[in-house]
Write an enzyme that holds these catalytic residues in place. Sequence first.
Site: not given
Length: 457
Positions: A72, A124-125, A214, A216, A257, A449
């Site tokens: 843990y 990004f969304d 960001d 990714a 990614k 979507h």
Amino acid sequence: MELPFAESWKIKMVEPIRKSTREEREIWMKKAHYNVFQLKSEQVYIDLITDSGTGAMSDRQWAAMMLGDESYAGASSFYNLQEMIQRLTGFEYIIPTHQGRAAENVLFSYLVHEGDIIPGNSHFDTTKGHIEGRKAIALDCTIDAARNTQTELPFKGNVDAKKLEEALEKYADRVPFIIVTITNNTAGGQPVSMQNLREVRQLANKYNKPVLFDSARFAENAYFIKTREEGYADKSIKEIVREMFDLADGMTMSAKKDGIVNMGGFIATRLQDWYDGAKGYCVQFEGYLTYGGMNGRDMNALATGLDENTEFDNLESRIKQVQYLAQKLDEYGIPYQRPAGGHAIFVDASKVLTHVPKEEFPAQTLTIELFLEAGIRGCEIGYILADRDPITRENRYGGLDLLRLAIPRRVYTDNHMNVVAAALKNVFDRRENITRGVNIAWEAPLMRHFTVKLERL
Ligand code: F0G
């Protein structure tokens, strides 16, 4: 003769996939309300819905999983991951999270407040969602050229420095940080140049703002810098990665990614203030600081994945496959966001289905047609994804209407790409006969979507 290019890996384990008939696909698609997210994966022959969490791990990554420490607190797997991230990025503080949007949630809980303005390049969304959900504004400062799919530019994901400076001048105290997405997914997996990252840094220094990447697809971005930007051909990917992150104060990462794991993410930063501010939210939302929503084995696999995917050969195999598909589309005259991006081809549906009115969602219609044609699942990045304007509740037709074919890492062969290109050509050849699209029968108020129900017209 010169030897042709081939992948820098060989295959040790395979997963059978199955073809289907057009009759079967018609039934499945109807049952899924013409929404590819509602299909079962076994109904899909070639799955290009995303490159996120769908890559194939290497034998080294699987071996690392066996050494996962599931303690843990203080797990050795965390320290393996921390050391790798520190070595690649130079960032001192690391907070693991279960995926990229969780990293955004944890960090933005500290950084983003009502009325804030966060300038960046095509957020990004989920990034936009985490900003707008806090009643702040995601201000797009991407270069205008990114909106014309036929303009060929080496770094079409760049930030427009003029737009950024205007925002910094105008909004001053309302800007908590600048965000740069590398590569720029929404603009078509388009890279950002080192030169542009430097410009952003200079503006950030001038206005005394921190910079968040960001990240990714940061490794793919480094590949493009190496192969397209002057002065980088002789640098290793790892050197370029380090130089990129030297220009930022921190990063959020979707490890699904460029980390080539099925699940995972993290925050990394050199700012103690960000770390101290965010860590409580990690404990609250994700878990204790040395696991933050990840298994020990997954942190081990990620450490290895980050190491492997910051090597040139691996990236070259990946990006050449995307370019291979693009070449096929060029042969057939099918328009897409040019040049080919790092992780996907974005077909310009408004230039293919010219008879389908925008109110009937051309990119979604093309997505459906491609699935019906050959069981290939792409994904609409267009007017349905754009959601409605939060104030007027009108559909937003201002952006691009694209069909994204995202290619998982190390999963499909070029033969699969041939099938994708041929199927798309068949749809393209009968485009004059496709005159009607779809109608929304039911939609969620936000992020529609994933769950939207459509009717074919
Ligand atoms: N940032 C970028 C640039 C992304 O592309 C994604 C995810 C995220 C953040 C969020 O990460 O999914 O791990 O929570 N993109 C996926 C896609 C879903 O299909 O492009 P996540």
